[in-house]
Scaffold this motif. Structure first.
Motif, PDB file in Angstrom:
ATOM      1  N   ASN A  33       0.853  -1.178   0.000  1.00  0.00           N
ATOM      2  CA  ASN A  33       0.000   0.000   0.000  1.00  0.00           C
ATOM      3  C   ASN A  33       0.892   1.233   0.000  1.00  0.00           C
ATOM      4  OD1 ASN A  33       0.856   0.434   2.703  1.00  0.00           O
ATOM      5  ND2 ASN A  33      -0.865  -0.756   3.504  1.00  0.00           N
ATOM      6  N   THR A  65      -0.587   2.609  -6.554  1.00  0.00           N
ATOM      7  CA  THR A  65      -1.784   3.426  -6.744  1.00  0.00           C
ATOM      8  C   THR A  65      -2.999   2.878  -6.004  1.00  0.00           C
ATOM      9  OG1 THR A  65      -2.260   2.226  -8.785  1.00  0.00           O
ATOM     10  CG2 THR A  65      -0.999   4.273  -8.983  1.00  0.00           C
ATOM     11  N   GLU A  66      -2.941   1.592  -5.617  1.00  0.00           N
ATOM     12  CA  GLU A  66      -4.037   0.998  -4.858  1.00  0.00           C
ATOM     13  C   GLU A  66      -3.490  -0.119  -3.983  1.00  0.00           C
ATOM     14  OE1 GLU A  66      -6.887  -1.031  -7.316  1.00  0.00           O
ATOM     15  OE2 GLU A  66      -5.362  -1.632  -8.761  1.00  0.00           O
ATOM     16  N   ASN A  67      -4.194  -0.412  -2.910  1.00  0.00           N
ATOM     17  CA  ASN A  67      -3.768  -1.491  -2.016  1.00  0.00           C
ATOM     18  C   ASN A  67      -3.918  -2.835  -2.731  1.00  0.00           C
ATOM     19  OD1 ASN A  67      -3.571   0.590  -0.216  1.00  0.00           O
ATOM     20  ND2 ASN A  67      -5.233  -0.088   1.111  1.00  0.00           N
TER      21      ASN A  67
END
Length: 260
Positions: A33, A65-67
């Motif tokens: 993350n 950019t995203e978990n």
């Protein structure tokens, strides 16, 4: 998802960590993350837990950019990054949002001066059902900060004589003991008060035993940190910790050997 490691010392640390992880588990989940990378794995006998935390600023470049959580075969991953040398940098990324493959690049850091081949790999990602255990903070009876080189030497020497290590700790001294059919060995551990530390609860004396093979494995990454932190209490798992930086660390928990 993409991260790069260009610093040679950090590349060596990263490779050393994953060399150790593969001895615990063949399949591991890595969570990423915006704070950094985290993984937790347990050995096949369910007696030890290996936990890695690398903060985003440990990497030379880190873009998430995203978990996400990706599953890898630790043997394949280690086989690839073991081809690194000091003329190369490590780059890792996912080529698509299906997260079914992982790209690993070992790129020449200076092609104008060196003709080392850059190497590019694509390995499959796997789905792993793995529950992350919540490990509560624990107040230990004994806390030791000891030179990593000294600790590794102690463990290597004891491993020549036996399979178990027994720590006996009091306010006066620390001893480590092992025995087998070949005989026994006892080490009195002396603490360098200028560079190391030893703390035990007032009036306490403890004795606890652990399997040496697990401690020998984890001691192989002692170069991650100048000091190895060891935390002991009777009848609960020991903790061995390597602080890589303020927000990055390796923690290793090992269940005690219970005598019948």
């Amino acid at each position: 998802m993409e991260f790069n490691i260009t610093n040679s010392d950090k590349c060596e640390q990263f490779i050393g960590i994953f060399q150790n992880i593969k001895s615990f588990s063949e399949s591991i989940n890595i969570s990423l993350n915006n704070e950094g990378l985290y993984l937790q794995t347990m050995d096949g006998s369910n007696v030890s837990i290996f936990e890695l935390r690398l903060s985003h600023d440990w990497f030379d470049s880190y873009n998430i950019t995203e978990n996400i959580t990706i599953g890898i075969n630790s043997n394949i991953f280690q086989k690839v990054i073991s081809l690194w040398n000091k003329n190369l940098i490590i780059k890792v990324d996912t080529p698509n949002k299906d997260y079914d493959k992982l790209n690993i690049s070992l790129e020449n850091r200076n092609i104008e001066k060196d003709f080392e081949c850059s190497k590019y790999f694509e390995i499959p990602l796997i789905e792993i059902e793995n529950e992350i255990l919540t490990i509560p903070d624990t107040e230990y009876t004994v806390d030791i900060d000891i030179s990593g080189n000294k600790f590794k030497k102690i463990i290597d020497e004891l491993s020549l004589m036996g399979d178990l290590i027994k720590f006996d700790c009091s306010e006066k001294n620390i001893t480590a003991f092992t025995e087998s059919h070949d005989g026994s060995m006892k080490l009195e551990i002396h603490i360098d008060e200028e560079n190391e530390s030893y703390c035990i609860e007032e009036g306490s004396e403890i004795s606890c035993s652990f399997r040496l093979k697990y401690i020998k494995s984890i001691s192989s990454i002692h170069k991650l940190s100048k000091l190895t932190s060891i935390h002991l209490s009777e009848d609960i798992p020991m903790l061995i910790k390597f602080d890589i930086n303020e927000k990055s660390s390796v923690r290793f928990f090992l269940a005690p050997q219970i005598n019948d």
